[in-house]
Design a protein around this motif. Structure first.
Motif, PDB file in Angstrom:
ATOM      1  N   ASP A  29       0.808  -1.208   0.000  1.00  0.00           N
ATOM      2  CA  ASP A  29       0.000   0.000   0.000  1.00  0.00           C
ATOM      3  C   ASP A  29       0.850   1.271   0.000  1.00  0.00           C
ATOM      4  N   HIS A  30       1.891   1.281  -0.812  1.00  0.00           N
ATOM      5  CA  HIS A  30       2.772   2.443  -0.965  1.00  0.00           C
ATOM      6  C   HIS A  30       3.544   2.784   0.307  1.00  0.00           C
ATOM      7  N   ARG A  31       3.689   1.829   1.192  1.00  0.00           N
ATOM      8  CA  ARG A  31       4.432   2.033   2.434  1.00  0.00           C
ATOM      9  C   ARG A  31       5.268   0.795   2.700  1.00  0.00           C
ATOM     10  N   GLY A  32       6.185   0.912   3.644  1.00  0.00           N
ATOM     11  CA  GLY A  32       6.928  -0.265   4.037  1.00  0.00           C
ATOM     12  C   GLY A  32       8.131   0.070   4.876  1.00  0.00           C
ATOM     13  N   PHE A  33       8.723  -0.989   5.417  1.00  0.00           N
ATOM     14  CA  PHE A  33      10.005  -0.839   6.086  1.00  0.00           C
ATOM     15  C   PHE A  33      10.752  -2.146   6.043  1.00  0.00           C
ATOM     16  N   LEU A  34      12.045  -2.038   6.173  1.00  0.00           N
ATOM     17  CA  LEU A  34      12.955  -3.171   6.202  1.00  0.00           C
ATOM     18  C   LEU A  34      13.730  -3.086   7.496  1.00  0.00           C
ATOM     19  N   ALA A  35      14.083  -4.223   8.050  1.00  0.00           N
ATOM     20  CA  ALA A  35      14.869  -4.230   9.276  1.00  0.00           C
ATOM     21  C   ALA A  35      15.765  -5.449   9.288  1.00  0.00           C
ATOM     22  N   HIS A  36      16.882  -5.334   9.985  1.00  0.00           N
ATOM     23  CA  HIS A  36      17.758  -6.488  10.178  1.00  0.00           C
ATOM     24  C   HIS A  36      18.498  -6.339  11.497  1.00  0.00           C
ATOM     25  N   ARG A  37      18.967  -7.478  11.983  1.00  0.00           N
ATOM     26  CA  ARG A  37      19.729  -7.493  13.226  1.00  0.00           C
ATOM     27  C   ARG A  37      21.207  -7.387  12.892  1.00  0.00           C
ATOM     28  N   GLU A  38      21.876  -6.478  13.573  1.00  0.00           N
ATOM     29  CA  GLU A  38      23.325  -6.313  13.421  1.00  0.00           C
ATOM     30  C   GLU A  38      24.047  -7.340  14.294  1.00  0.00           C
ATOM     31  N   SER A  39      25.328  -7.545  14.041  1.00  0.00           N
ATOM     32  CA  SER A  39      26.113  -8.524  14.801  1.00  0.00           C
ATOM     33  C   SER A  39      26.259  -8.157  16.275  1.00  0.00           C
ATOM     34  N   ASP A  40      26.071  -6.862  16.618  1.00  0.00           N
ATOM     35  CA  ASP A  40      26.158  -6.451  18.022  1.00  0.00           C
ATOM     36  C   ASP A  40      24.821  -6.577  18.766  1.00  0.00           C
ATOM     37  N   GLY A  41      23.795  -7.111  18.104  1.00  0.00           N
ATOM     38  CA  GLY A  41      22.493  -7.301  18.729  1.00  0.00           C
ATOM     39  C   GLY A  41      21.537  -6.142  18.532  1.00  0.00           C
ATOM     40  N   SER A  42      21.990  -5.074  17.914  1.00  0.00           N
ATOM     41  CA  SER A  42      21.089  -3.950  17.653  1.00  0.00           C
ATOM     42  C   SER A  42      20.242  -4.259  16.421  1.00  0.00           C
ATOM     43  N   LEU A  43      19.159  -3.523  16.288  1.00  0.00           N
ATOM     44  CA  LEU A  43      18.300  -3.644  15.121  1.00  0.00           C
ATOM     45  C   LEU A  43      18.469  -2.382  14.286  1.00  0.00           C
ATOM     46  N   HIS A  44      18.598  -2.567  12.984  1.00  0.00           N
ATOM     47  CA  HIS A  44      18.730  -1.443  12.053  1.00  0.00           C
ATOM     48  C   HIS A  44      17.476  -1.454  11.196  1.00  0.00           C
ATOM     49  N   ILE A  45      16.756  -0.338  11.177  1.00  0.00           N
ATOM     50  CA  ILE A  45      15.463  -0.257  10.509  1.00  0.00           C
ATOM     51  C   ILE A  45      15.516   0.852   9.466  1.00  0.00           C
ATOM     52  N   TYR A  46      14.950   0.567   8.290  1.00  0.00           N
ATOM     53  CA  TYR A  46      14.897   1.521   7.182  1.00  0.00           C
ATOM     54  C   TYR A  46      13.442   1.706   6.775  1.00  0.00           C
ATOM     55  N   THR A  47      13.054   2.928   6.469  1.00  0.00           N
ATOM     56  CA  THR A  47      11.735   3.185   5.903  1.00  0.00           C
ATOM     57  C   THR A  47      11.846   4.335   4.904  1.00  0.00           C
ATOM     58  N   PRO A  48      11.186   4.223   3.759  1.00  0.00           N
ATOM     59  CA  PRO A  48      11.240   5.333   2.810  1.00  0.00           C
ATOM     60  C   PRO A  48      10.362   6.479   3.286  1.00  0.00           C
ATOM     61  N   CYS A  49      10.797   7.682   3.048  1.00  0.00           N
ATOM     62  CA  CYS A  49      10.005   8.877   3.337  1.00  0.00           C
ATOM     63  C   CYS A  49       9.636   9.498   2.008  1.00  0.00           C
ATOM     64  N   VAL A  50       8.374   9.449   1.678  1.00  0.00           N
ATOM     65  CA  VAL A  50       7.907   9.987   0.410  1.00  0.00           C
ATOM     66  C   VAL A  50       7.375  11.386   0.661  1.00  0.00           C
ATOM     67  N   PRO A  51       7.890  12.381  -0.062  1.00  0.00           N
ATOM     68  CA  PRO A  51       7.392  13.745   0.130  1.00  0.00           C
ATOM     69  C   PRO A  51       5.939  13.849  -0.306  1.00  0.00           C
ATOM     70  N   PRO A  52       5.246  14.880   0.128  1.00  0.00           N
ATOM     71  CA  PRO A  52       3.852  15.061  -0.309  1.00  0.00           C
ATOM     72  C   PRO A  52       3.767  15.022  -1.823  1.00  0.00           C
ATOM     73  N   ARG A  53       2.690  14.434  -2.306  1.00  0.00           N
ATOM     74  CA  ARG A  53       2.517  14.335  -3.759  1.00  0.00           C
ATOM     75  C   ARG A  53       2.341  15.712  -4.371  1.00  0.00           C
ATOM     76  N   THR A  54       2.965  15.888  -5.520  1.00  0.00           N
ATOM     77  CA  THR A  54       2.806  17.118  -6.285  1.00  0.00           C
ATOM     78  C   THR A  54       2.456  16.722  -7.704  1.00  0.00           C
ATOM     79  N   GLY A  55       1.985  17.649  -8.465  1.00  0.00           N
ATOM     80  CA  GLY A  55       1.622  17.359  -9.844  1.00  0.00           C
ATOM     81  C   GLY A  55       0.210  16.813  -9.973  1.00  0.00           C
ATOM     82  N   CYS A  56      -0.523  16.670  -8.882  1.00  0.00           N
ATOM     83  CA  CYS A  56      -1.916  16.230  -8.920  1.00  0.00           C
ATOM     84  C   CYS A  56      -2.790  17.443  -9.241  1.00  0.00           C
ATOM     85  N   PRO A  57      -4.030  17.236  -9.646  1.00  0.00           N
ATOM     86  CA  PRO A  57      -4.875  18.370 -10.021  1.00  0.00           C
ATOM     87  C   PRO A  57      -4.978  19.448  -8.950  1.00  0.00           C
ATOM     88  N   ARG A  58      -4.896  19.098  -7.686  1.00  0.00           N
ATOM     89  CA  ARG A  58      -5.032  20.088  -6.623  1.00  0.00           C
ATOM     90  C   ARG A  58      -3.725  20.833  -6.356  1.00  0.00           C
TER      91      ARG A  58
END
Length: 84
Positions: A29-58
């Motif tokens: 649904d146009h969203r998501g995130f990825l995550a993985h565990r690092e060797s030190d036990g921490s979790l590294h999480i990524y998520t895309p940040c999509v700017p507000p839509r432009t170019g739409c009729p409004r």
């Protein structure tokens, strides 16, 4: 955007259990995130940040330069279709 959760088993046990010992993907649904565990036990999480839509009729702004890489489920511009 990126986030690190240090000492995840101690400080973030629910997240640590969800991600487990490897990779975790939640996409849709146009969203998501990825995550993985690092060797030190921490979790590294990524998520895309999509700017507000432009170019739409409004909007009178031109569409932004498409992001790279092209995420599955997005339009060729990298944004949800107008009205979507």
């Amino acid at each position: 955007m990126e986030l690190d959760l240090f000492e995840a088993d101690t400080h973030h046990p629910e997240c640590a259990e969800l991600i487990g010992g490897g990779m975790f993907f939640a996409l849709g649904d146009h969203r998501g995130f990825l995550a993985h565990r690092e060797s030190d036990g921490s979790l590294h999480i990524y998520t895309p940040c999509v700017p507000p839509r432009t170019g739409c009729p409004r909007s009178t702004s031109p569409p932004p330069t498409p992001p790279r890489p092209h995420w599955p489920g997005t339009s060729p511009t990298g944004h949800p279709p107008c009205g979507g």
